[in-house]
Design a protein around this motif. Sequence first.
Motif, PDB file in Angstrom:
ATOM      1  N   UNK A 105      30.508  32.830  33.558  1.00 56.40           N
ATOM      2  CA  UNK A 105      29.502  33.099  34.594  1.00 56.40           C
ATOM      3  C   UNK A 105      30.147  33.241  35.975  1.00 56.40           C
ATOM      4  N   UNK A 106      31.115  32.389  36.280  1.00 60.32           N
ATOM      5  CA  UNK A 106      31.784  32.488  37.576  1.00 60.32           C
ATOM      6  C   UNK A 106      32.564  33.800  37.663  1.00 60.32           C
ATOM      7  N   UNK A 107      33.191  34.205  36.576  1.00 57.39           N
ATOM      8  CA  UNK A 107      33.912  35.484  36.567  1.00 57.39           C
ATOM      9  C   UNK A 107      32.951  36.641  36.802  1.00 57.39           C
ATOM     10  N   UNK A 108      31.740  36.535  36.256  1.00 61.95           N
ATOM     11  CA  UNK A 108      30.735  37.575  36.479  1.00 61.95           C
ATOM     12  C   UNK A 108      30.325  37.636  37.953  1.00 61.95           C
ATOM     13  N   UNK A 109      30.167  36.469  38.563  1.00 64.69           N
ATOM     14  CA  UNK A 109      29.820  36.437  39.990  1.00 64.69           C
ATOM     15  C   UNK A 109      30.943  37.042  40.827  1.00 64.69           C
ATOM     16  N   UNK A 110      32.178  36.734  40.496  1.00 66.34           N
ATOM     17  CA  UNK A 110      33.319  37.294  41.223  1.00 66.34           C
ATOM     18  C   UNK A 110      33.308  38.820  41.141  1.00 66.34           C
ATOM     19  N   UNK A 111      32.964  39.362  39.984  1.00 67.94           N
ATOM     20  CA  UNK A 111      32.909  40.823  39.841  1.00 67.94           C
ATOM     21  C   UNK A 111      31.738  41.398  40.633  1.00 67.94           C
ATOM     22  N   UNK A 112      30.623  40.687  40.679  1.00 68.14           N
ATOM     23  CA  UNK A 112      29.500  41.121  41.520  1.00 68.14           C
ATOM     24  C   UNK A 112      29.938  41.228  42.973  1.00 68.14           C
ATOM     25  N   UNK A 142      36.904  38.942  47.903  1.00 67.40           N
ATOM     26  CA  UNK A 142      36.432  39.660  49.081  1.00 67.40           C
ATOM     27  C   UNK A 142      35.130  39.159  49.665  1.00 67.40           C
ATOM     28  N   UNK A 143      34.699  37.959  49.233  1.00 72.91           N
ATOM     29  CA  UNK A 143      33.423  37.437  49.718  1.00 72.91           C
ATOM     30  C   UNK A 143      33.408  37.330  51.243  1.00 72.91           C
ATOM     31  N   UNK A 144      32.333  37.808  51.844  1.00 73.75           N
ATOM     32  CA  UNK A 144      32.174  37.728  53.296  1.00 73.75           C
ATOM     33  C   UNK A 144      31.754  36.331  53.726  1.00 73.75           C
ATOM     34  N   UNK A 145      30.735  35.805  53.048  1.00 70.42           N
ATOM     35  CA  UNK A 145      30.139  34.537  53.498  1.00 70.42           C
ATOM     36  C   UNK A 145      29.612  33.734  52.321  1.00 70.42           C
ATOM     37  N   UNK A 146      29.610  32.416  52.495  1.00 65.26           N
ATOM     38  CA  UNK A 146      29.009  31.511  51.523  1.00 65.26           C
ATOM     39  C   UNK A 146      27.907  30.741  52.234  1.00 65.26           C
TER      40      UNK A 146
END
Length: 319
Positions: A105-112, A142-146
């Motif tokens: 699931x975390x890998x899927x979020x990373x790809x999103x 490449x996440x901008x913000x959390x």
Amino acid sequence: MISLEQVRQIYQQPLTALVFEAQSWHRQYHEPDAVQLCTLANIKSGNCPEDCKYCPQSARYETEVENYGLLPLDDVIEQAQAAKANGSSRFCMGAAWRKVPDGVQFEQVLEMVRQVVDLGMEACVTLGMLRPDQAVKLAEAGLTAYNHNLDTSARFYPEIITTRTYQDRLETIKAVAAAGIEVCCGGIVGMGETDLDRIELIHTLANLDPQPKSVPINALVPVEGTPFGDLPILDPLVLVRTIATTRIAIPKATVRLSAGRRSMSLAEQALCFLAGANSIFTGDRLLTTPNPGLDADAQMLEQLGLISQKSEVRSQKLR
């Protein structure tokens, strides 16, 4: 550093003086007539083990929220593409987890995240508690913000949530900042807290190191079935006062007028913009609660003479 007494003095000014000061600070760091449009997608809904009294996604409460697992990648990217086509420059993805899960699931979020960034949009996620190593992986994607809100003051917090501590939230925020990800952190007003609780929340936010670049200010949307389902709708002037104080205490941040707009008039929202809010979430729903639709927001911006600000413009503005 700003002291609690300084925040109190700011908050307790006559409203006209407070809004004038907030708008003065706003114009120093932001385009005065520009509003960033964001879209928040619910990528995993319900069945959350937490007991947040405001949240209809808690498994502890009987609500009408739809429960579903993590959405397929293609569905999420389709939503992101639609959001971009409708003027949003920031796409936020929320999952009702207590903490970020490892594995598939975390890998899927990373790809999103990767694919949202490839669309030329800012990518933000809110996934619950986060470890430092997970924050690093999100940064590498490449996440901008959390987003991880403090919700309220440390003192009032136990009245809202008992399954996660205030320190737990601060630790997640620390991990996000250490990974070089933009911290998106704000709160909710209208949960029965006092003026002092709102003052203490803003004081805590303003003294985070670094200060959050994004501060969502939410007005509680009471949902039937939750412990706060019968609370009255907040006086909008309290929301205005909270936004204005936030703008003064954290002048460089994007202050996001978030949940609760559906119950606000055009004039009340305009006063929030005057007080320093410069972002809204568009679309019919904000996770699980009603939100003004795209047409209503387009009409509002036109009536107020406000423009949609793209992320490219923001990045140049804030350098």
